[in-house]
Scaffold this motif. Structure first.
Motif, PDB file in Angstrom:
ATOM      1  N   ASN A  92       0.817  -1.206   0.000  1.00 60.63           N
ATOM      2  CA  ASN A  92       0.000   0.000   0.000  1.00 60.63           C
ATOM      3  C   ASN A  92       0.855   1.263   0.000  1.00 60.63           C
ATOM      4  OD1 ASN A  92      -2.046  -1.890   0.304  1.00 60.63           O
ATOM      5  ND2 ASN A  92      -3.226  -0.607   1.687  1.00 60.63           N
ATOM      6  N   ILE A  93       1.952   1.250   0.765  1.00 62.20           N
ATOM      7  CA  ILE A  93       2.841   2.410   0.780  1.00 62.20           C
ATOM      8  C   ILE A  93       3.425   2.639  -0.613  1.00 62.20           C
ATOM      9  CG2 ILE A  93       5.057   3.270   1.648  1.00 62.20           C
ATOM     10  CD1 ILE A  93       4.355   1.925   4.333  1.00 62.20           C
ATOM     11  N   VAL A 164       4.811   2.921  19.509  1.00 63.00           N
ATOM     12  CA  VAL A 164       4.078   3.014  18.244  1.00 63.00           C
ATOM     13  C   VAL A 164       2.619   3.404  18.483  1.00 63.00           C
ATOM     14  CG1 VAL A 164       3.224   1.698  16.274  1.00 63.00           C
ATOM     15  CG2 VAL A 164       5.584   1.398  17.041  1.00 63.00           C
ATOM     16  N   VAL A 165       1.965   2.717  19.411  1.00 62.69           N
ATOM     17  CA  VAL A 165       0.542   2.963  19.648  1.00 62.69           C
ATOM     18  C   VAL A 165       0.320   4.370  20.210  1.00 62.69           C
ATOM     19  CG1 VAL A 165      -1.456   2.266  21.010  1.00 62.69           C
ATOM     20  CG2 VAL A 165      -0.023   0.525  19.935  1.00 62.69           C
ATOM     21  N   ALA A 195       4.866   5.408  10.914  1.00 64.47           N
ATOM     22  CA  ALA A 195       5.502   4.497  11.876  1.00 64.47           C
ATOM     23  C   ALA A 195       6.807   3.921  11.342  1.00 64.47           C
ATOM     24  CB  ALA A 195       4.543   3.363  12.233  1.00 64.47           C
ATOM     25  N   PHE A 196       7.000   3.978  10.024  1.00 68.54           N
ATOM     26  CA  PHE A 196       8.217   3.428   9.419  1.00 68.54           C
ATOM     27  C   PHE A 196       9.297   4.492   9.233  1.00 68.54           C
ATOM     28  CE2 PHE A 196       4.684   0.760   7.984  1.00 68.54           C
ATOM     29  CZ  PHE A 196       5.165  -0.506   8.306  1.00 68.54           C
ATOM     30  N   VAL A 197       8.979   5.746   9.547  1.00 71.38           N
ATOM     31  CA  VAL A 197       9.937   6.833   9.343  1.00 71.38           C
ATOM     32  C   VAL A 197      10.902   6.905  10.517  1.00 71.38           C
ATOM     33  CG1 VAL A 197      10.215   9.330   9.079  1.00 71.38           C
ATOM     34  CG2 VAL A 197       8.312   8.159   7.957  1.00 71.38           C
ATOM     35  N   PRO A 206      19.604   7.991   6.610  1.00 75.41           N
ATOM     36  CA  PRO A 206      18.962   6.866   7.305  1.00 75.41           C
ATOM     37  C   PRO A 206      19.956   6.084   8.160  1.00 75.41           C
ATOM     38  CG  PRO A 206      19.278   6.368   4.980  1.00 75.41           C
ATOM     39  CD  PRO A 206      19.606   7.820   5.148  1.00 75.41           C
ATOM     40  N   ILE A 207      19.472   5.587   9.281  1.00 76.92           N
ATOM     41  CA  ILE A 207      20.290   4.791  10.192  1.00 76.92           C
ATOM     42  C   ILE A 207      19.934   3.324   9.986  1.00 76.92           C
ATOM     43  CG2 ILE A 207      20.860   4.350  12.611  1.00 76.92           C
ATOM     44  CD1 ILE A 207      19.960   7.211  13.204  1.00 76.92           C
TER      45      ILE A 207
END
Length: 228
Positions: A92-93, A164-165, A195-197, A206-207
């Motif tokens: 979806n992303i 996350v929540v 949530a993936f950033v 990016p790490i």
């Protein structure tokens, strides 16, 4: 209005709707939930106190029933999001599409903006936010552990899940604070990917962290500390 299971005739439903509208109006005017009384609520709703006590024991019982009905609906809508796999989300992303069920959930929240915004606002119910977080944790916990590296479980996963929540609920709070200016469709796309950033991603740096390996090292460090 969230429906209760107590009185279902039209007059009772009208009375409950009037009480709910009065609550939203009071909170919307800046009144703190802790200061709402049966007298002030019924006066604003144009009802008698006897009518109120026909449906509810007191203000906390009234608020509890309203929130329980909301949470039941939100739980059903969140379940579809929680059922999505990582493969679903990645696809979806890639297609700039929201997570399955996310638009429906955010549309539900938007359509009840007055009530939910009042509960989430500064004069609302902090316990409602905690209930939202606990609800979301319960819905997604099992799915998020599916296929996960065993060493990443335990306290590391527990805090990650809380992170996350709580972050997602915080985004919803911010959306309400901003007056719901983005559409549910836009917010669903934002929340699907956010949530993936990682912080470095925003700066083109990016790490690359091997989280399972880090989880194992952390677990071993914890065991060594406990043994010593």
């Amino acid at each position: 209005m969230p429906q209760t299971d107590f009185k279902c005739d039209r007059r009772s439903l009208r009375s409950q709707q009037a009480l709910l509208d009065a609550l939203v109006q009071q909170l919307g005017e800046g009144e703190d939930l802790s200061r709402v009384t049966v007298a002030s609520l019924t006066e604003r709703a144009g009802l008698t106190r006897r009518t109120f006590y026909t449906h509810y024991k007191d203000i906390p019982d009234f608020v509890e029933q309203v929130e329980a009905a909301l949470l039941a609906d939100i739980g059903e809508l969140t379940a579809r999001i929680g059922a999505a796999t990582l493969e679903d989300l990645y696809r979806n992303i890639g297609e700039l599409a929201p997570a399955p069920g996310s638009v429906e959930l955010l549309s539900y929240l938007r359509d009840r903006r007055a009530l939910i915004g009042s509960l989430l606002g500064p004069g609302g119910d902090p316990a409602f936010i905690k209930k939202l977080i606990d609800l979301a944790r319960g819905v997604v916990a099992d799915r998020m552990q599916t296929g996960i590296f065993p060493g990443a479980l335990g306290s590391f996963f527990d805090y990650y899940l809380s992170y996350v929540v709580s972050a997602e609920v915080g985004v919803i709070q911010r959306w309400f604070e901003n007056g719901l200016r983005e559409s549910p469709e836009t917010m669903a796309r934002i929340m699907t990917v956010i949530a993936f950033v990682r912080p470095g991603d925003l700066y083109g740096k990016p790490i690359d962290i091997n989280v399972p390996a880090y989880g194992m090292k952390l677990l071993n460090l914890q065991l060594d500390t406990e043994e010593n």
